[in-house]
Design a protein around this motif. Structure first.
Motif, PDB file in Angstrom:
ATOM      1  N   ARG A 191     -24.906 -29.367  22.452  1.00 21.01           N
ATOM      2  CA  ARG A 191     -25.499 -28.205  23.121  1.00 21.01           C
ATOM      3  C   ARG A 191     -24.581 -26.974  23.006  1.00 21.01           C
ATOM      4  O   ARG A 191     -23.367 -27.097  23.191  1.00 21.01           O
ATOM      5  N   ILE A 192     -25.205 -25.829  22.679  1.00 26.65           N
ATOM      6  CA  ILE A 192     -24.450 -24.568  22.667  1.00 26.65           C
ATOM      7  C   ILE A 192     -25.272 -23.523  23.412  1.00 26.65           C
ATOM      8  O   ILE A 192     -26.513 -23.583  23.394  1.00 26.65           O
ATOM      9  N   PRO A 193     -24.622 -22.532  24.027  1.00 18.90           N
ATOM     10  CA  PRO A 193     -25.360 -21.473  24.729  1.00 18.90           C
ATOM     11  C   PRO A 193     -26.230 -20.689  23.738  1.00 18.90           C
ATOM     12  O   PRO A 193     -25.884 -20.585  22.548  1.00 18.90           O
ATOM     13  N   ARG A 194     -27.356 -20.154  24.238  1.00 19.08           N
ATOM     14  CA  ARG A 194     -28.272 -19.408  23.375  1.00 19.08           C
ATOM     15  C   ARG A 194     -27.540 -18.260  22.666  1.00 19.08           C
ATOM     16  O   ARG A 194     -27.844 -17.927  21.532  1.00 19.08           O
ATOM     17  N   ASN A 195     -26.559 -17.700  23.340  1.00 22.17           N
ATOM     18  CA  ASN A 195     -25.916 -16.516  22.730  1.00 22.17           C
ATOM     19  C   ASN A 195     -24.947 -16.893  21.611  1.00 22.17           C
ATOM     20  O   ASN A 195     -24.209 -16.066  21.109  1.00 22.17           O
ATOM     21  N   GLN A 196     -24.971 -18.168  21.217  1.00 22.09           N
ATOM     22  CA  GLN A 196     -24.171 -18.557  20.054  1.00 22.09           C
ATOM     23  C   GLN A 196     -25.010 -18.718  18.792  1.00 22.09           C
ATOM     24  O   GLN A 196     -24.530 -19.146  17.760  1.00 22.09           O
ATOM     25  N   MET A 197     -26.289 -18.327  18.903  1.00 25.13           N
ATOM     26  CA  MET A 197     -27.061 -18.123  17.659  1.00 25.13           C
ATOM     27  C   MET A 197     -26.753 -16.706  17.208  1.00 25.13           C
ATOM     28  O   MET A 197     -26.749 -15.781  18.006  1.00 25.13           O
ATOM     29  N   LEU A 198     -26.409 -16.528  15.946  1.00 25.39           N
ATOM     30  CA  LEU A 198     -26.094 -15.186  15.444  1.00 25.39           C
ATOM     31  C   LEU A 198     -27.383 -14.385  15.394  1.00 25.39           C
ATOM     32  O   LEU A 198     -28.322 -14.739  14.706  1.00 25.39           O
ATOM     33  N   MET A 199     -27.456 -13.310  16.188  1.00 20.18           N
ATOM     34  CA  MET A 199     -28.743 -12.653  16.423  1.00 20.18           C
ATOM     35  C   MET A 199     -28.820 -11.220  15.915  1.00 20.18           C
ATOM     36  O   MET A 199     -29.620 -10.422  16.415  1.00 20.18           O
ATOM     37  N   ARG A 200     -28.025 -10.884  14.910  1.00 17.35           N
ATOM     38  CA  ARG A 200     -28.141  -9.503  14.409  1.00 17.35           C
ATOM     39  C   ARG A 200     -29.490  -9.280  13.720  1.00 17.35           C
ATOM     40  O   ARG A 200     -30.096  -8.223  13.830  1.00 17.35           O
ATOM     41  N   LEU A 201     -29.924 -10.289  12.988  1.00 17.96           N
ATOM     42  CA  LEU A 201     -31.132 -10.114  12.166  1.00 17.96           C
ATOM     43  C   LEU A 201     -32.377 -10.541  12.944  1.00 17.96           C
ATOM     44  O   LEU A 201     -33.375  -9.861  12.952  1.00 17.96           O
ATOM     45  N   SER A 202     -32.342 -11.693  13.574  1.00 22.16           N
ATOM     46  CA  SER A 202     -33.495 -12.143  14.382  1.00 22.16           C
ATOM     47  C   SER A 202     -32.958 -12.710  15.693  1.00 22.16           C
ATOM     48  O   SER A 202     -31.795 -13.069  15.779  1.00 22.16           O
ATOM     49  N   GLN A 203     -33.824 -12.726  16.708  1.00 21.41           N
ATOM     50  CA  GLN A 203     -33.335 -13.125  18.021  1.00 21.41           C
ATOM     51  C   GLN A 203     -34.237 -14.193  18.630  1.00 21.41           C
ATOM     52  O   GLN A 203     -35.363 -14.385  18.207  1.00 21.41           O
ATOM     53  N   VAL A 204     -33.707 -14.862  19.673  1.00 23.91           N
ATOM     54  CA  VAL A 204     -34.487 -15.750  20.545  1.00 23.91           C
ATOM     55  C   VAL A 204     -34.232 -15.261  21.976  1.00 23.91           C
ATOM     56  O   VAL A 204     -33.094 -15.166  22.417  1.00 23.91           O
ATOM     57  N   THR A 205     -35.324 -14.914  22.673  1.00 26.10           N
ATOM     58  CA  THR A 205     -35.155 -14.379  24.032  1.00 26.10           C
ATOM     59  C   THR A 205     -34.934 -15.513  25.031  1.00 26.10           C
ATOM     60  O   THR A 205     -35.130 -16.693  24.705  1.00 26.10           O
ATOM     61  N   ARG A 206     -34.578 -15.157  26.224  1.00 22.50           N
ATOM     62  CA  ARG A 206     -34.338 -16.161  27.287  1.00 22.50           C
ATOM     63  C   ARG A 206     -35.606 -16.999  27.502  1.00 22.50           C
ATOM     64  O   ARG A 206     -35.532 -18.165  27.794  1.00 22.50           O
ATOM     65  N   GLU A 207     -36.743 -16.369  27.260  1.00 21.74           N
ATOM     66  CA  GLU A 207     -38.001 -17.105  27.456  1.00 21.74           C
ATOM     67  C   GLU A 207     -38.334 -17.981  26.241  1.00 21.74           C
ATOM     68  O   GLU A 207     -39.340 -18.661  26.215  1.00 21.74           O
ATOM     69  N   LYS A 209     -38.785 -16.774  23.176  1.00 21.45           N
ATOM     70  CA  LYS A 209     -39.639 -16.066  22.198  1.00 21.45           C
ATOM     71  C   LYS A 209     -38.812 -15.711  20.965  1.00 21.45           C
ATOM     72  O   LYS A 209     -37.682 -15.202  21.092  1.00 21.45           O
ATOM     73  N   TYR A 210     -39.364 -15.994  19.782  1.00 20.91           N
ATOM     74  CA  TYR A 210     -38.655 -15.661  18.543  1.00 20.91           C
ATOM     75  C   TYR A 210     -38.982 -14.236  18.145  1.00 20.91           C
ATOM     76  O   TYR A 210     -40.149 -13.876  18.039  1.00 20.91           O
ATOM     77  N   VAL A 211     -37.947 -13.446  17.958  1.00 20.52           N
ATOM     78  CA  VAL A 211     -38.151 -12.060  17.516  1.00 20.52           C
ATOM     79  C   VAL A 211     -37.708 -11.986  16.052  1.00 20.52           C
ATOM     80  O   VAL A 211     -36.505 -12.058  15.768  1.00 20.52           O
ATOM     81  N   PRO A 212     -38.653 -11.937  15.139  1.00 19.41           N
ATOM     82  CA  PRO A 212     -38.283 -11.987  13.717  1.00 19.41           C
ATOM     83  C   PRO A 212     -37.495 -10.749  13.308  1.00 19.41           C
ATOM     84  O   PRO A 212     -37.562  -9.713  13.941  1.00 19.41           O
ATOM     85  N   SER A 213     -36.807 -10.926  12.218  1.00 19.78           N
ATOM     86  CA  SER A 213     -35.977  -9.838  11.703  1.00 19.78           C
ATOM     87  C   SER A 213     -36.869  -8.691  11.254  1.00 19.78           C
ATOM     88  O   SER A 213     -37.929  -8.908  10.668  1.00 19.78           O
ATOM     89  N   ASN A 214     -36.463  -7.475  11.566  1.00 18.09           N
ATOM     90  CA  ASN A 214     -37.228  -6.323  11.058  1.00 18.09           C
ATOM     91  C   ASN A 214     -36.587  -5.792   9.765  1.00 18.09           C
ATOM     92  O   ASN A 214     -36.854  -4.697   9.309  1.00 18.09           O
ATOM     93  N   VAL A 215     -35.702  -6.635   9.216  1.00 18.61           N
ATOM     94  CA  VAL A 215     -35.110  -6.316   7.901  1.00 18.61           C
ATOM     95  C   VAL A 215     -35.375  -7.516   6.987  1.00 18.61           C
ATOM     96  O   VAL A 215     -35.726  -8.592   7.481  1.00 18.61           O
ATOM     97  N   PRO A 216     -35.233  -7.359   5.677  1.00 17.20           N
ATOM     98  CA  PRO A 216     -35.527  -8.488   4.774  1.00 17.20           C
ATOM     99  C   PRO A 216     -34.763  -9.749   5.211  1.00 17.20           C
ATOM    100  O   PRO A 216     -33.560  -9.687   5.493  1.00 17.20           O
ATOM    101  N   ARG A 217     -35.477 -10.852   5.273  1.00 17.11           N
ATOM    102  CA  ARG A 217     -34.847 -12.089   5.757  1.00 17.11           C
ATOM    103  C   ARG A 217     -33.653 -12.453   4.872  1.00 17.11           C
ATOM    104  O   ARG A 217     -32.727 -13.137   5.288  1.00 17.11           O
ATOM    105  N   GLN A 218     -33.668 -11.944   3.613  1.00 12.65           N
ATOM    106  CA  GLN A 218     -32.597 -12.318   2.695  1.00 12.65           C
ATOM    107  C   GLN A 218     -31.231 -11.804   3.165  1.00 12.65           C
ATOM    108  O   GLN A 218     -30.200 -12.231   2.668  1.00 12.65           O
ATOM    109  N   LEU A 219     -31.256 -10.875   4.103  1.00 12.39           N
ATOM    110  CA  LEU A 219     -29.944 -10.391   4.588  1.00 12.39           C
ATOM    111  C   LEU A 219     -29.162 -11.520   5.243  1.00 12.39           C
ATOM    112  O   LEU A 219     -27.946 -11.482   5.350  1.00 12.39           O
ATOM    113  N   SER A 220     -29.886 -12.567   5.628  1.00 19.11           N
ATOM    114  CA  SER A 220     -29.162 -13.717   6.210  1.00 19.11           C
ATOM    115  C   SER A 220     -28.348 -14.422   5.127  1.00 19.11           C
ATOM    116  O   SER A 220     -27.476 -15.227   5.408  1.00 19.11           O
ATOM    117  N   TYR A 221     -28.656 -14.091   3.864  1.00 16.24           N
ATOM    118  CA  TYR A 221     -27.876 -14.657   2.758  1.00 16.24           C
ATOM    119  C   TYR A 221     -26.757 -13.703   2.356  1.00 16.24           C
ATOM    120  O   TYR A 221     -26.126 -13.877   1.322  1.00 16.24           O
TER     121      TYR A 221
END
Ligand SMILES: CC(C)(COP(=O)(O)OP(=O)(O)OC[C@H]1O[C@@H](n2cnc3c(N)ncnc32)[C@H](O)[C@@H]1OP(=O)(O)O)[C@@H](O)C(=O)NCCC(=O)NCCSC(=O)CCCC(=O)O
Ligand SMILES: Cc1cc2nc3c(=O)[nH]c(=O)nc-3n(C[C@H](O)[C@H](O)[C@H](O)COP(=O)(O)OP(=O)(O)OC[C@H]3O[C@@H](n4cnc5c(N)ncnc54)[C@H](O)[C@@H]3O)c2cc1C
Length: 607
Positions: A191-207, A209-221
């Motif tokens: 188990r890790i806290p939610r805030n240990q997902m790297l969320m610059r590109l896309s996020q997961v809210t406390r509820e 909810k997945y907030v997709p990246s508003n930039v090309p997903r390839q930036l994760s590469y």
């Protein structure tokens, strides 16, 4: 003899200003970066954890983690590859399931093949992983994302609950890569806290909810793009190290050719030795210059990304992937050729070449298998060609494809060998070759109902077209480099000779492409080879000075064959006597195992 420069007679032949050439070779990189890149080759530090945090973490997350990582308060491993998947990042199996009850992610390795496998530093030393895992929310799979996971206690370095870590074992030969603890890692519902997902590109809210990246997903590469462009620079270091060793030794080594007591011939004077060695010398300079261009192209990309301008991202991916592939293959094969150029002594550890080879050759695999990378370039080329019809004008490194129709009519107008010395003549031939190979692939692809089936069926041809495209980039950037103002007596002239050697060696090596695409005639191919021989003669007096310009210390080269002073034989002998085997005259085990056999009486004349 100590203190005598056995290569002085070679150095005195130089026809250019070596100090200026040293500056041209060092380029825009400062001494620290040069040292850091050198040490990376020797120390193999996996330098991806920090860049990945910079690329994928929010400002807040960077504030929390970067100071710790920069000050080595935590030691990170870029943990992406698994036992079952390396190339296919989208096939990774590790899961990170969001638990809204506790506002945590649960990391798990659902199968054996999900075991993280290869990440540098993971086996024994890393305290944290930047783990790539499939984000799962309410049983929905959102694909691979980055998660920061602590692996070991910062007090006693013991692994934390649910974490099974190990080293993956010895690697190729006894090479220095065995100083790198490439590791394996299994998560058992960690188990890790939610805030240990790297969320610059896309996020997961406390509820949840997945907030997709508003930039090309390839930036994760993006980290892979960053490292691939660095690897091109590393290729110039690795190849130039081997070329320095084998060039100096080729000038020291004499074999055959003695007449009436005259000294034997320096092997560097044999045309076969020159035909093998000088293209590698030219390639080292070519790779260095293209790495400089690629680094500036990458820096421009970063500025654009800051301004949400993604226009050069596809080209940046294609160039970093393709040039990483081409230059690491040339460097890896070139190091092996340099070993062979040194004859038997090249096989000694004290030559520095076996170690360099063992450390370097995985560069053809890590950061993207070289064929997989060229297939990415091929996809980019086919996409570029498919957009020609809609009037899309290619720019940058594919601009020549905008003139494909014209290039399809091209025939070289070379009449004399020296015509091949003209940069525009060379570039046109390389552009025509690359364009015709890509256009031929595109045409064949169009015959398939399913483009993906076609791509798979034609993938070998596509790799060759991608190779031609990348070689055109390297040739072009070498030519562009010499259009810059380069001071110093004879420097530009010598680089011009190397530029022509690089291009004409490739033309000769890939003559089949140039003939089968009808870009040149057999006669023109013959003239190119004629010109090569003449160019080798122009390099010959400058060869030692050209490798001196790499400015490598004997310590860095760690090679008795590549010593600056050329004092090879006494040092070879001295080095051999350091081997523990020579501590005793009678080897261990002799009395127990060998002597009884020697003492055994002969039976009927038979042993
Ligand atoms: C092969 C691909 C690129 C395939 O990715 P994919 O998501 O399946 O994408 P696709 O369908 O082929 O393409 C979709 C699209 O994504 C683009 N793309 C792909 N990669 C990038 C990128 N890096 N930057 C920017 N764009 C990228 C492609 O061009 C495609 O674009 P398109 O849709 O055609 O316009 C990917 O899986 C990959 O990069 N594999 C190689 C894995 C790798 O390099 N691992 C390195 C692990 S770390 C390591 O080895 C450390 C080395 C040790 C050391 O350095 O010390
Ligand atoms: C020394 C070393 C250090 C490493 N360090 C790290 C690290 O720090 N972190 C990390 O995450 N990983 C690391 N890796 C793993 C490395 O990134 C992968 O091994 C690499 O990306 C290649 O992937 P793979 O092993 O799955 O090869 P594969 O893709 O399985 O390659 C096997 C063969 O299949 C071919 N192939 C695969 N896909 C295709 C296709 N679509 N079309 C045609 N041919 C294909 C390849 O060309 C190759 O010939 C390291 C690896 C090495 C050797």
């Amino acid at each position: 003899m100590e203190g005598v420069d056995h290569l002085a007679h070679e150095r005195n032949k130089a026809q250019f200003d070596v100090a200026v050439m040293k500056a041209v070779w060092a380029g825009s990189r400062d001494a620290y970066e040069l040292f850091h890149r050198f040490s990376r080759l020797v120390a193999n530090d996996p330098e991806m954890f920090i860049p990945a945090i910079k690329a994928q973490a929010t400002e807040e997350q960077q504030k929390q983690w970067l100071p710790l990582a920069n000050k080595m308060k935590i030691i990170g491993s870029y943990t992406q590859t698994e036992l079952g998947h390396g190339s296919n990042v989208r096939g990774l199996e590790t899961t990170a399931t969001f638990d809204p009850k506790t506002d945590e992610f649960v990391l798990n390795s659902p199968t054996l093949t999900a075991t993280k496998w290869w990440p540098g530093g993971l086996g024994k030393i890393a305290t944290h992983a930047l783990a790539h895992a499939r984000l799962i929310i309410d049983d929905k799979d959102y694909g691979v994302h980055g998660f920061l996971v602590q692996l070991r206690s910062l007090d006693d370095h013991l692994t934390l609950p649910g974490i099974t870590i190990g080293d993956i074992g010895m690697k190729y030969g006894s090479g220095a890569y065995n100083t790198m603890d490439n590791g394996s890692l299994i998560f058992d519902h960690v188990r890790i806290p939610r805030n240990q997902m790297l969320m610059r590109l896309s996020q997961v809210t406390r509820e949840g909810k997945y907030v997709p990246s508003n930039v090309p997903r390839q930036l994760s590469y993006g980290t892979m793009v960053y490292v691939r462009q660095k690897i091109v620079f590393d290729a110039s270091i690795a190849l130039s190290r081997a070329v320095c060793i084998s060039t100096r030794y080729s000038a020291v080594r004499r074999q055959f050719g003695s007449h009436n007591g005259s000294p034997e011939t320096q092997v560097i004077d044999y045309k076969t030795q020159q035909a093998r060695l000088f293209p590698l010398l030219a390639s080292a300079y070519a790779i260095r210059f293209v790495s400089e261009w690629l680094n500036s192209f990458y820096k421009d990309l970063l500025q654009r990304l800051e301004a949400k301008d993604f226009s050069t991202l596809p080209e940046a991916h294609a160039c970093t992937a393709g040039l990483k592939s081409i230059t690491t293959s040339v460097a890896a094969d070139g190091i092996e050729e340099c070993r062979k150029l040194c004859g038997g002594h090249g096989y000694l550890t004290s030559s520095g070449l076996p170690e360099l080879s063992a450390v370097y050759i995985p560069a053809c695999t890590y950061e993207g298998d070289n064929v997989v990378m060229l297939l990415q370039v091929a996809r980019y080329l086919m996409k570029t060609i498919s957009q020609l019809k809609s009037g899309n004008k290619p720019v940058g490194t594919t601009a020549y494809l905008g003139r494909a129709e014209q290039l399809m009519q091209y025939h070289s107008d070379v009449l004399r060998a020296e015509d091949w010395l003209k940069p525009n003549v060379v570039v046109e031939a390389f552009e025509a070759r690359a364009a015709r190979m890509s256009m031929a692939c595109a045409q064949n692809l169009s015959k398939f109902n399913n483009p993906e089936d076609g791509f798979q069926e034609l993938s070998a041809d596509l790799v060759e077209a991608a190779t031609a495209h990348c070689q055109l980039i390297i040739v072009s950037k070498f030519i562009e480099k010499l259009q810059q103002d380069i001071p110093g007596k004879g420097v530009k002239e010598q680089l011009g000779v190397l530029r022509s050697i690089y291009a004409l060696f490739l033309l000769h090596k890939h003559i089949g492409d140039f003939l089968s695409t009808d870009c040149i005639t057999p006669k023109q191919g013959y003239l190119a080879n004629e010109q090569l021989r003449s160019l080798y003669s122009q390099v010959r007096p400058n060869a030692i000075a050209l490798v001196d310009a790499f400015n490598y210390t004997d310590h860095f080269l760690s090679s008795v064959l590549g010593r600056y002073d050329g004092n090879v034989y006494p040092k070879l002998y001295e080095e051999a006597w350091k081997d523990p085997l020579n501590d005793t005259s009678i080897p261990d085990g002799f009395h127990e195992y060998v002597q009884p056999m020697l003492k055994q009486p002969l039976h009927h004349g038979r042993l």
